[in-house]
Design a protein around this motif. Structure first.
Motif, mmCIF file in Angstrom:
data_model
loop_
_atom_site.group_PDB
_atom_site.id
_atom_site.type_symbol
_atom_site.label_atom_id
_atom_site.label_comp_id
_atom_site.label_asym_id
_atom_site.label_seq_id
_atom_site.Cartn_x
_atom_site.Cartn_y
_atom_site.Cartn_z
ATOM 1 N N GLU A 140 37.824 33.893 42.197
ATOM 2 C CA GLU A 140 38.250 34.871 43.199
ATOM 3 C C GLU A 140 37.140 35.899 43.377
ATOM 4 O OE1 GLU A 140 41.500 38.394 43.333
ATOM 5 O OE2 GLU A 140 42.331 36.383 42.989
ATOM 6 N N THR A 179 31.880 37.988 42.545
ATOM 7 C CA THR A 179 32.981 37.374 41.809
ATOM 8 C C THR A 179 33.713 38.429 40.979
ATOM 9 O OG1 THR A 179 31.681 35.353 41.671
ATOM 10 C CG2 THR A 179 33.603 35.502 40.249
ATOM 11 N N GLU A 180 35.042 38.406 41.071
ATOM 12 C CA GLU A 180 35.868 39.389 40.366
ATOM 13 C C GLU A 180 36.688 38.753 39.250
ATOM 14 O OE1 GLU A 180 38.072 40.700 43.704
ATOM 15 O OE2 GLU A 180 36.293 41.428 44.753
ATOM 16 N N LYS A 181 37.175 37.529 39.482
ATOM 17 C CA LYS A 181 37.990 36.848 38.468
ATOM 18 C C LYS A 181 37.617 35.369 38.424
ATOM 19 C CE LYS A 181 42.104 39.758 39.137
ATOM 20 N NZ LYS A 181 43.534 39.757 39.550
ATOM 21 N N SER A 229 39.392 35.590 33.204
ATOM 22 C CA SER A 229 38.325 36.526 32.839
ATOM 23 C C SER A 229 37.961 37.375 34.045
ATOM 24 C CB SER A 229 37.092 35.770 32.350
ATOM 25 O OG SER A 229 37.348 35.119 31.133
ATOM 26 N N LYS A 230 37.930 38.688 33.835
ATOM 27 C CA LYS A 230 37.424 39.590 34.861
ATOM 28 C C LYS A 230 35.911 39.701 34.700
ATOM 29 C CE LYS A 230 41.588 42.360 35.500
ATOM 30 N NZ LYS A 230 42.154 43.734 35.522
ATOM 31 N N LYS A 240 31.843 40.436 36.708
ATOM 32 C CA LYS A 240 31.079 41.100 37.765
ATOM 33 C C LYS A 240 29.741 40.383 37.902
ATOM 34 C CE LYS A 240 33.066 45.747 37.520
ATOM 35 N NZ LYS A 240 32.778 47.200 37.317
ATOM 36 N N ARG A 291 38.271 38.753 50.801
ATOM 37 C CA ARG A 291 38.462 38.207 49.456
ATOM 38 C C ARG A 291 39.034 36.797 49.581
ATOM 39 N NH1 ARG A 291 41.018 42.087 47.179
ATOM 40 N NH2 ARG A 291 39.455 42.822 45.695
ATOM 41 N N ARG A 303 39.960 32.930 47.333
ATOM 42 C CA ARG A 303 40.193 32.253 46.055
ATOM 43 C C ARG A 303 40.070 30.753 46.293
ATOM 44 N NH1 ARG A 303 45.574 33.479 42.599
ATOM 45 N NH2 ARG A 303 44.545 35.532 42.481
#
Length: 736
Positions: A91, A111-113, A121-122, A124, A143, A145
């Motif tokens: 995502e 990328t955020e997730k 995992s969160k 950056k 955004r 996914r």
């Protein structure tokens, strides 16, 4: 040197970066170690009185350069997923427009997730999403996914090839995410571009749509590249005339564009401010104009999205503007060194990027050579009395002479680097730059920027200004096509080595200073001797070869091998390399390797697929390497330089020399030596280009993915040597 401490400081920083990059790469040191040492050295310099503080400052800057190369940790968990080739769900937010080619699109995302099989995992990091079956709909700031397989960026590991992995990492992209079907991409609403990114997109988004609506199919991608810094729409067909005529550099926002904008605004503002008698008495007009000029320069850099090349260019231009403001405009070398120091301190890897090297070498060449060029044209000196009194002829002469001098200096100083990175030289580059750059820099870009400024106020006025700019752009494109359509306007050239580049720059410097000192003349003679030795080495290697050399290239899904027969004849064996569609292996992989090896002619090209003989890739190879024959089978056995050749596209091709035989067939190469009955058992090798081919017990197996380009040499006594591009310790030697 002592009067310009920034110059040795820059040299020390570059040395430190080279040490850290080449020597300390695999040494894991604490991140705080080098900053601590730097602070300690600074404390020693300023606390303890030293006789020669400059040398200690140079040591500090060297440590600063080393510090930029300290390894930083990679996100844990990702390498394991990549090696297992597992699918993950990602995502993130799209932060640049997608590049679309047929039904495939690629776009970078923040990328955020990342959703693994058991956890989320969160993160950056930035990823490049490659999307197959694209049906449109991706927008900047959205955004999304999607399920994807993560892959590392990979190079074609051959001598002379472009370092694609380093380029993508330098763009801030960590990995590639491959999506097999665009239908799996799920829009998630508005994404997070950050405060700056969101603000910029509010300006850039309407401009992007405005350009698309008002400009033609040809003008839109060029204007988007010049004003917004977005080159996604520039196809190879659109870029080719610009590259052939030597003006391809104007398609990427760089120091040239920002410098022209700064020069135009500075000259205009200084003239406007000089109209006020009161302002002229109250302040120094030049400094005031330079201060105001920083605003449009920063605005233009922000409008282009602050990409890496734009960041470097804006730093350089702003440093030179501030040298005017503080009254140090004559100390141009310190200004150039300061700009380079700022960029390298922020990102040391910039030293190895093509854009950084070309930009700073070009500016250094202009600062060094332009005064020398002007001095050598006495009849047209700017101060010539016959023109000095004329308010029309004098400015025209000044501009023309300056443009000629700058273009000449930039071309002379960058030729070795252009040959090294692009293998190309445009014969018409000088007149093309003289005629195209003024139109783009003084007409197209200013009107495009004015149109962007007036769009929120009046779309009619903005459209009128943009149409005027497009008229100038059409004129520039016509001029580009005129120069590029001249026969032999551009030639492909062999690639110089780093030693040869240094020798060429040394020859230029010493030739221009020939009469200054005897030591210069002695060094010139020494460099000429080394230069002729280098030429002799390559002539012997390429044209007087006594051995059989077989090089199996890393060509991805294709298979390409170069056979260098004893003597000077050569043959290229290609399978699945020059067909329709796909990556251009001919231009991007095979040709760069041949130019790196100083090879300008291939006598024979053997194709396992006879249907590819009409493709553009094969025509490129034929037009640039002039083969005598292109064939796919041998009716009879041939002898070339005491080497036997036989085979066909169905059975493969076999070459035999001094008892050794090479069979090129079905994405593999078998190497073995004939053994008489009861004689010595010779090792046999299987060289494969695909993992699934690695199944054999009687052969020593080598994988091109692991070794890189593999060169096998057999001398006149039948001794075999094997060397890999990646595995330098792969020293296989077999002798009788």
């Amino acid at each position: 040197m002592f009067s310009r401490p920034l110059v040795p400081a820059l040299c020390s920083t570059i040395i430190g970066i080279l040490i850290g990059h080449n020597i300390l790469t695999n040494i894991n040191l604490p991140v705080f170690l080098f900053p601590l040492v730097i602070l300690l050295c600074l404390g020693i310099i300023f606390i303890i009185p030293l006789k020669f503080p400059l040398f200690y400052l140079m040591a500090v800057f060297m440590l600063l350069g080393i510090n930029t190369q300290i390894n930083r940790p990679v996100l844990s968990g990702l390498p394991k997923v990549i090696h297992k080739n597992e699918k993950v769900v990602i995502e993130g937010t799209i932060y640049r427009p997608p590049k679309i080619r047929f039904n495939m699109a690629s776009a970078p995302i923040h990328t955020e997730k990342i959703f693994f099989s058991e956890k989320v995992s969160k993160v950056k990091i930035n990823l490049l999403v490659k999307l197959y079956g694209y049906n449109g709909g991706l927008k900047v700031g959205e955004r999304i996914r999607f399920p994807a397989k993560l892959k590392e960026f990979e190079n074609f590991n051959n001598p002379g090839n472009f370092d694609y992995r380093f380029y993508m990492l330098s763009q801030g992209l960590s990995f590639m995410a491959v999506v097999s079907d665009g239908r799996y991409v799920v829009p998630m609403g508005e994404g997070d571009l950050g405060l700056v990114g969101k603000t910029l997109e509010k300006v850039r988004g309407p401009l992007r749509r405005f350009f698309k609506e008002r400009l033609s199919h040809t003008s839109n991608p060029i204007y988007a590249a010049l004003i917004l810094g977005e080159r996604q729409g520039l196809t190879s067909k659109l870029r080719e005339p610009f590259d052939r005529s030597g003006v391809g550099h104007i398609m990427a926002v760089s120091g040239l564009h920002l410098g022209l904008v700064a020069w135009l605004f500075f000259k205009s503002l200084r003239w406007l401010l000089s109209l006020s008698y009161r302002l002229t008495l109250m302040t120094e007009i030049r400094k005031f104009a330079a201060i105001i000029t920083t605003l449009p320069v920063i605005a233009y850099a922000l409008l282009t999205g602050l990409q890496l090349s734009t960041q470097r260019a804006s730093v350089m231009v702003l440093v030179f503007l501030w040298s005017f403001i503080i009254g140090r405009e004559k100390d141009v070398w310190s200004s150039l060194s300061l700009a380079a120091l700022i960029i390298l301190a922020l990102k040391g890897d910039a030293l190895f990027s093509t854009s950084f090297q070309l930009s700073f070498v070009a500016v250094a060449g202009i600062l060094w050579l332009v005064p020398l060029i002007i001095q050598r044209i006495p009849k047209f000196k700017i101060g010539n009395e016959s023109f000095k009194g004329s308010q029309i002829l004098h400015p025209i002469l000044t501009y023309t002479l300056g443009l000629i001098a700058v273009t000449t200096a930039a071309m002379i100083i960058t030729i070795p680097l252009i040959a090294y990175y692009f293998h190309r030289f445009s014969i018409v580059a000088f007149p093309a730059n003289l005629t195209v750059v003024p139109i783009i820099g003084l007409w197209v870009i200013p009107l495009g920027l004015l149109s962007s400024i007036t769009l929120p106020l009046s779309s009619t006025l903005a459209g009128f200004l943009l149409s005027l700019g497009e008229f100038g752009l059409d004129m520039a494109i016509s001029v580009v096509h005129f120069w590029s359509n001249i026969p032999w306007s551009s030639i492909w050239i062999i690639r110089p080595t780093l030693l040869e580049i240094l020798l060429l720059y040394g020859l230029l410097f010493l030739s221009l200073n020939f009469n200054r000192s005897r030591i210069y003349r002695l060094f010139l003679i020494l460099i000429l001797i080394v230069f002729f030795i280098d030429i002799g080495y390559w002539v012997y290697k390429v044209r007087l070869n006594n051995n059989l050399r077989v090089t199996i290239l890393d060509a991805g899904r294709g298979n390409v091998s170069l056979i260098q027969f004893p003597g000077k004849k050569r043959m290229l064996i290609a399978s699945n390399a020059f067909g329709y569609g796909g990556f251009n292996l001919a231009r991007m992989v095979v040709a760069p390797y041949l130019w790196h090896e100083k090879i300008r002619r291939v006598d024979y090209i053997f194709l396992t697929d006879p249907q590819v003989q009409q493709t553009e890739k094969l025509r490129f190879m034929i037009s640039n390497f002039h083969p005598r024959e292109v064939f796919s089978s041998f009716s009879t056995e041939r002898m070339v330089g005491r080497v036997k050749i036989k085979g066909s596209n169905t059975e493969g091709i076999t070459i035999t020399y001094r008892g050794w035989s090479f069979l090129f067939y079905n994405k593999k190469v078998q190497i073995e030596k004939e053994s008489p009955e009861g004689g010595k058992e010779w090792p046999k090798y299987l060289i494969a280009t695909e993992e699934k081919m690695l199944r054999s017990s009687s052969f020593h197996i080598l994988n091109i993915d692991q070794t890189g380009a593999l060169t096998i040499t057999i001398d006149s006594d039948g001794n075999l040597k094997m060397k890999g591009f990646l595995k330098k310790n792969l020293n296989v030697v077999i002798t009788d």
